[in-house]
Design a protein around this motif. Structure first.
Motif, PDB file in Angstrom:
ATOM      1  N   THR A  55      -0.696   0.119  -4.410  1.00 19.70           N
ATOM      2  CA  THR A  55      -1.807   1.006  -4.283  1.00 19.70           C
ATOM      3  C   THR A  55      -1.637   2.390  -4.248  1.00 19.70           C
ATOM      4  O   THR A  55      -0.455   2.823  -3.660  1.00 19.70           O
ATOM      5  CB  THR A  55      -2.790   0.564  -3.142  1.00 19.70           C
ATOM      6  OG1 THR A  55      -2.396   0.875  -1.827  1.00 19.70           O
ATOM      7  CG2 THR A  55      -3.240  -0.773  -3.072  1.00 19.70           C
ATOM      8  N   HIS A  71       0.854  -1.257   0.041  1.00 21.29           N
ATOM      9  CA  HIS A  71      -0.022  -0.082   0.004  1.00 21.29           C
ATOM     10  C   HIS A  71       0.886   1.126  -0.005  1.00 21.29           C
ATOM     11  O   HIS A  71       2.051   1.127   0.339  1.00 21.29           O
ATOM     12  CB  HIS A  71      -1.009  -0.001   1.162  1.00 21.29           C
ATOM     13  CG  HIS A  71      -1.879  -0.957   1.122  1.00 21.29           C
ATOM     14  ND1 HIS A  71      -3.185  -0.880   0.163  1.00 21.29           N
ATOM     15  CD2 HIS A  71      -2.270  -2.084   1.697  1.00 21.29           C
ATOM     16  CE1 HIS A  71      -4.155  -1.786   0.546  1.00 21.29           C
ATOM     17  NE2 HIS A  71      -3.600  -2.631   1.270  1.00 21.29           N
ATOM     18  N   THR A  76      -7.898   0.431   5.082  1.00 17.54           N
ATOM     19  CA  THR A  76      -7.346  -0.640   4.112  1.00 17.54           C
ATOM     20  C   THR A  76      -7.498  -1.957   4.916  1.00 17.54           C
ATOM     21  O   THR A  76      -7.014  -3.162   4.196  1.00 17.54           O
ATOM     22  CB  THR A  76      -5.904  -0.258   3.369  1.00 17.54           C
ATOM     23  OG1 THR A  76      -5.073  -0.062   4.416  1.00 17.54           O
ATOM     24  CG2 THR A  76      -6.177   0.515   2.467  1.00 17.54           C
ATOM     25  N   THR A 120      -0.227  -1.336 -10.490  1.00 22.87           N
ATOM     26  CA  THR A 120      -0.729  -0.438  -9.764  1.00 22.87           C
ATOM     27  C   THR A 120      -2.211  -0.515  -9.715  1.00 22.87           C
ATOM     28  O   THR A 120      -2.962  -0.786 -10.588  1.00 22.87           O
ATOM     29  CB  THR A 120      -0.220   1.136 -10.005  1.00 22.87           C
ATOM     30  OG1 THR A 120      -0.773   1.446 -11.154  1.00 22.87           O
ATOM     31  CG2 THR A 120       1.045   1.223  -9.865  1.00 22.87           C
ATOM     32  N   ILE A 121      -2.969  -0.181  -8.410  1.00 26.49           N
ATOM     33  CA  ILE A 121      -4.243  -0.130  -8.328  1.00 26.49           C
ATOM     34  C   ILE A 121      -4.639   1.454  -7.541  1.00 26.49           C
ATOM     35  O   ILE A 121      -3.931   1.665  -6.627  1.00 26.49           O
ATOM     36  CB  ILE A 121      -4.640  -1.103  -7.153  1.00 26.49           C
ATOM     37  CG1 ILE A 121      -4.406  -2.551  -7.786  1.00 26.49           C
ATOM     38  CG2 ILE A 121      -6.299  -1.000  -7.082  1.00 26.49           C
ATOM     39  CD1 ILE A 121      -4.549  -3.564  -6.812  1.00 26.49           C
ATOM     40  N   ASN A 122      -5.322   2.156  -8.362  1.00 26.19           N
ATOM     41  CA  ASN A 122      -5.737   3.457  -7.941  1.00 26.19           C
ATOM     42  C   ASN A 122      -6.996   3.171  -6.916  1.00 26.19           C
ATOM     43  O   ASN A 122      -8.186   2.788  -7.437  1.00 26.19           O
ATOM     44  CB  ASN A 122      -6.415   4.199  -9.226  1.00 26.19           C
ATOM     45  CG  ASN A 122      -6.843   5.667  -8.767  1.00 26.19           C
ATOM     46  OD1 ASN A 122      -6.840   5.941  -7.496  1.00 26.19           O
ATOM     47  ND2 ASN A 122      -6.485   6.605  -9.579  1.00 26.19           N
ATOM     48  N   TYR A 123      -6.847   3.233  -5.753  1.00 22.49           N
ATOM     49  CA  TYR A 123      -7.924   2.884  -4.786  1.00 22.49           C
ATOM     50  C   TYR A 123      -8.951   3.804  -4.771  1.00 22.49           C
ATOM     51  O   TYR A 123     -10.161   3.474  -4.202  1.00 22.49           O
ATOM     52  CB  TYR A 123      -7.343   3.041  -3.318  1.00 22.49           C
ATOM     53  CG  TYR A 123      -6.654   4.161  -2.895  1.00 22.49           C
ATOM     54  CD1 TYR A 123      -7.570   4.966  -1.968  1.00 22.49           C
ATOM     55  CD2 TYR A 123      -5.166   4.286  -2.939  1.00 22.49           C
ATOM     56  CE1 TYR A 123      -7.094   6.187  -1.729  1.00 22.49           C
ATOM     57  CE2 TYR A 123      -4.754   5.585  -2.276  1.00 22.49           C
ATOM     58  CZ  TYR A 123      -5.705   6.581  -1.721  1.00 22.49           C
ATOM     59  OH  TYR A 123      -5.164   7.703  -1.269  1.00 22.49           O
ATOM     60  N   ASP A 164       1.138  -3.064   4.765  1.00 19.26           N
ATOM     61  CA  ASP A 164      -0.079  -1.909   4.856  1.00 19.26           C
ATOM     62  C   ASP A 164       0.373  -0.978   5.802  1.00 19.26           C
ATOM     63  O   ASP A 164       0.486  -1.239   7.226  1.00 19.26           O
ATOM     64  CB  ASP A 164      -1.436  -2.700   5.312  1.00 19.26           C
ATOM     65  CG  ASP A 164      -2.478  -1.780   5.042  1.00 19.26           C
ATOM     66  OD1 ASP A 164      -2.145  -0.562   5.280  1.00 19.26           O
ATOM     67  OD2 ASP A 164      -3.620  -2.139   4.912  1.00 19.26           O
ATOM     68  N   ILE A 167      -9.758  -2.795  -4.465  1.00 16.96           N
ATOM     69  CA  ILE A 167      -8.304  -3.401  -4.300  1.00 16.96           C
ATOM     70  C   ILE A 167      -8.331  -4.867  -4.201  1.00 16.96           C
ATOM     71  O   ILE A 167      -7.669  -5.493  -5.071  1.00 16.96           O
ATOM     72  CB  ILE A 167      -7.747  -2.677  -2.993  1.00 16.96           C
ATOM     73  CG1 ILE A 167      -7.656  -1.426  -3.059  1.00 16.96           C
ATOM     74  CG2 ILE A 167      -6.376  -3.604  -2.505  1.00 16.96           C
ATOM     75  CD1 ILE A 167      -7.251  -0.930  -1.664  1.00 16.96           C
TER      76      ILE A 167
END
Length: 327
Positions: A171, A147, A221, A189-192, A215, A197
């Motif tokens: 993230t 994260h 999260t 990548t993940i755009n929260y 994390d 997620i």
């Protein structure tokens, strides 16, 4: 006399005050360091706000800086005046022109690494070392979730993962931060703010999920992180930027697959000079080789007197990578 940032009460950035102090000579096992660059870390905001309480008030702030040894205590044999050094586990008070530090918390700084690079990377780099190399030893080709991948710790983790040949899913909160993480070595990548997620992790891993999640966000999260884990996976909760995880029903670990959880900190992994030497040597090697780049943008370098603005900028999540105070 030395100038330092001091707090007399908990609160927002406005409680940070620049004051003059009479700094004593270092004790027998201490060295006095003239700071050239000071690391700003999110944990500093916890001490300022009261999430973590200083031992007494008024209190200094900060634990990380790089500079030159100016005085040594009577029992110190491993360091001498003039040595270039860096430290990250001092007593509070590194937001200062000069600071007395336990000699066992101080590492010699190779000439190939600047004071600014060292102050920007040391605490964060040692953190990434214990996370990826000790709490759970990430393997080549392994996929894992990290994260806040565009933060100071996250960008070092992206680069370290790439050096290990591992696949970091990071993230982020914006397209710009996604680009920054990818440029630093993130596999995906993940755009929260726009994506779920856990769902996206499942898609990226063909439904297999991951064996470990790192994390630093905390409350916001917590459950999503658990949902990203394989059966008997490990949740590494090492920060609280959205608030602490509290009131946890441990049965949730059973319900989600007999999961493990740990709440580590650097102080549990580096407890003596030998452990500091082991971790710092690996970090310095990666920086010197160029595998890890920790250059700080000019807009994230603040004068010591501008510590209030530095904290406002950090907490607004408007920074990318590391930030510094320059005495």
């Amino acid at each position: 006399m030395a100038k330092r940032i001091q707090i007399s009460q908990h609160g927002g950035p406005e409680v940070l005050q620049l004051v003059d102090i009479d700094l004593a000579d270092p004790a027998a096992h201490e060295v006095q360091i003239e700071n050239k660059a000071i690391g700003i870390n999110y944990i500093d905001t916890y001490f300022r706000s009261g999430l973590y309480a200083p031992a007494s008030m008024p209190s200094g702030l900060g634990t990380e800086a790089a500079g030159v040894v100016s005085k040594v205590g009577s029992a110190v044999t491993v360091l001498k005046p003039g040595d270039r050094v860096v430290y990250a586990q001092s007593t509070l008070g590194a937001y200062s022109e000069r600071h007395n530090v336990d000699a066992n918390k101080v590492a010699l700084l190779p000439d190939a690494i600047s004071f600014e690079q060292a102050a920007a990377a040391f605490l964060k780099g040692l953190t990434v070392h214990y996370l990826l190399r000790q709490t759970y030893e990430v393997q080549p080709d392994e996929v894992f979730l990290f994260h806040a991948a565009a933060g100071g710790v996250g960008l070092i983790a992206c680069q370290w993962a790439k050096a290990l040949g591992a696949h970091l899913i990071g993230t982020v909160g914006s397209a710009e931060k996604a680009r920054l993480a990818k440029d630093s070595g993130a596999w995906a990548t993940i755009n929260y703010r726009e994506e779920d997620i856990a769902q996206r992790v499942s898609e990226l891993t063909d439904g297999k999920k991951v064996r470990v999640v790192y994390d630093s966000v905390g409350k916001d999260t917590w459950e999503a992180s658990l949902d990203c884990l394989q059966r008997r996976g490990l949740m590494v909760s090492f920060g609280n930027s959205s608030g602490p995880v509290s009131g946890v029903n441990l049965a949730i670990l059973n319900q989600k697959g007999s999961l493990y959880v740990t709440r580590p900190s650097l102080f549990g992994y580096i407890t003596n000079r030998e452990e500091l030497q082991l971790a710092s040597s690996e970090l310095f090697s990666l920086i010197a080789s160029g595998a890890i780049n920790v250059d700080v943008p000019e807009q994230q370098k603040f004068a010591l007197a501008d510590a209030q603005q530095a904290h406002k900028t950090l907490e607004s999540r408007g920074t990318q990578g590391s930030s510094l105070l320059i005495p």
